[in-house]
Design an enzyme around this catalytic site. Structure first.
Site, short mmCIF file in Angstrom:
data_model
loop_
_atom_site.label_atom_id
_atom_site.label_comp_id
_atom_site.label_asym_id
_atom_site.label_seq_id
_atom_site.Cartn_x
_atom_site.Cartn_y
_atom_site.Cartn_z
CB CYS A 52 -14.20 9.80 -7.32
SG CYS A 52 -15.22 10.09 -5.86
CG ASP A 87 5.78 -3.34 9.96
OD1 ASP A 87 5.85 -3.04 11.17
OD2 ASP A 87 5.51 -2.53 9.07
ZN LIG Z 1 -16.65 8.34 -5.37
#
Ligand SMILES: [Zn+2]
Length: 456
Positions: free
Chosen positions: A212, A363
């Protein structure tokens, strides 16, 4: 066995032998040829073999050698590959090498270190009994793209082996997410407590929840993004490991002592390699041993006995000085080496060797994410600060910005002279090369020391 498979095995063995005779072992050609003749050769050759696969970003080789010691001590009839052969073609060649000409494999077990990007393809063919994922760190970005790319490659690979038991690092929020919505059995391993009193200040490779995007909260951090993570929004959190380091008794420059709880049984364990990352590797070994059916005592004693491979805390004498060489390849690994040096109180020479060839990652901006400041704070302890490698100047600049006195930073481009300088007095040295620098050093070191062969 199909004629095609037999022919592929023959070609693979024969071309491998010819290349070895020409002094060009370790190429991918034999495996490539075999694959051209028989697309399913790996599936044919590995039929009936119980395969343990070790993958993840950091510590594959060391973990594999720890597991190998346990396999050997347990008397298993096994074979293994080396880190140079951890892509599909290399793995095919190793199976061919350990098969009869008729394509039969006389071994019961195989221990295969597999490149994390190559696992997606390799897992289509291998009867994996046990899959270890050590960790996912940002590594060689220009090679694999984003960190989730590596993760997704492993995730897709797991869909090919639903019967494999997964040994996953509970403390790595990225690795742990591999357990989401798969039917596989899982054995979690992890470290329940901080390893060091203070750790290097480092950027987390995974600060935000994989589900999330909320910032994780931590009960404690062991290193990098590893530790007791939880997401305050969606609730995604660290699983309680069945194989857990419950106490860190001592961390030294050569080894660590820990209490390891294996499915409720406590063991005091001497890990014959230094550094917090090897404490994780040890826990991974114990998890695999449990899955494969090796008794706990054998698993634990293997950890105190095994000898480490070249470049991974290998020790040798250079002139008058004792030297330790530790491969560095990404910020997380480098910070662990720095932690190790910072928690030792002795005087040392430091040698940093930075290359930017393909295998190092072209890199080199990653060195700006390494906590050299922690070493600069203690620079009175370091009698020499030596810099070498293709990108020595960039390394010198980085050290200067970290706070090392510029006049003390010595750029020595020739390895021969570098090693002579290191051996010129008795102060011990830490050599920190990137991958190809380590290989270049190998040839030079053999001229300066009596260690015979570093690699088989
Ligand atoms: Zn979460």
């Amino acid at each position: 066995m199909k004629l095609q498979t037999r022919l592929a095995v023959l070609v693979c063995k024969a071309s491998g032998a010819v290349l070895r005779r020409l002094g060009r072992g370790g190429t991918n050609l034999p495996g490539k040829l075999a694959l051209k003749i028989d697309k399913n050769i790996l599936g044919e050759l590995s039929r009936g073999v119980k395969v343990t696969v070790v993958t993840g970003t950091n510590g594959k080789t060391t973990t594999s050698r720890m597991i190998e010691q346990a396999f050997a001590d347990a008397g298993l009839k096994y074979f293994s590959n080396k880190s140079g052969a951890n892509l599909l073609t290399g793995i095919i060649a190793v199976f061919a090498q350990h098969s009869t000409l008729s394509g039969k494999c006389p071994y019961t077990h195989a221990l295969i270190e597999c490149d994390e990007a190559a696992f997606r393809k390799t897992s289509e063919y291998l009867p994996v009994e046990c899959l270890v994922v050590n960790n996912i760190f940002r590594d060689q970005l220009d090679r694999y793209g984003e960190i989730t790319h590596t993760l997704n490659a492993i995730r897709e690979g797991i869909t090919h082996v639903p019967n494999a038991t997964l040994c996953l690092n509970a403390d790595c929020s990225l690795t742990a997410s591999l357990a989401d919505s798969v039917p596989n059995k899982i054995v979690w391993f992890g470290v329940n407590v901080p390893i060091y009193k203070e750790t290097a200040h480092e950027l987390s490779d995974a600060p935000y929840c994989i589900h999330c995007k909320t910032e994780y909260e931590y009960d404690y951090i062991t290193y990098g993004h590893l530790g007791g993570f939880r997401c305050p929004k969606c609730g995604y959190h660290r699983q309680t490991p069945q194989v857990a380091v419950t106490k860190v008794l001592a961390t030294g420059a050569d080894s660590s002592d820990i209490i390891l709880d294996i499915f409720g049984h406590e063991h005091e364990v001497h890990v014959n390699l230094p550094g917090g990352y090897n404490i994780y590797n040890a826990a991974a070994e114990a998890a695999v041993a449990h899955v494969v059916g090796i008794d706990e005592q054998t698993a634990v004693s293997a950890l105190s006995q095994f000898e480490c491979g070249f470049g991974r805390a290998e020790q040798f004498k250079l002139g008058q000085a004792q030297a330790r060489m530790m491969l560095v390849k990404n910020p997380a690994g480098f910070n662990q080496v720095i932690n190790l040096i910072a928690h030792d109180e002795g005087n040392y020479k430091l040698a940093f060797l930075l290359n930017d060839r393909f295998a190092d990652g072209t890199d080199i901006s990653w060195i700006w994410d390494v906590d050299f400041e922690a070493l600069a704070d203690q620079q009175v302890r370091f009698t020499r600060v030596l810099v070498s490698g293709v990108r020595a100047d960039d390394m010198a600049l980085r050290l200067k910005y970290a706070g090392f006195a510029p006049e003390r930073i010595e750029v020595i481009r020739e390895y021969d002279r570098l090693l002579t300088e290191i051996g010129s007095d008795e102060t011990p040295a830490f050599l920190m090369p990137t991958y190809t620098a380590m290989f270049d050093l190998r040839g030079e070191i053999s001229k300066h020391t009596d260690v015979k062969a570093f690699y088989e």
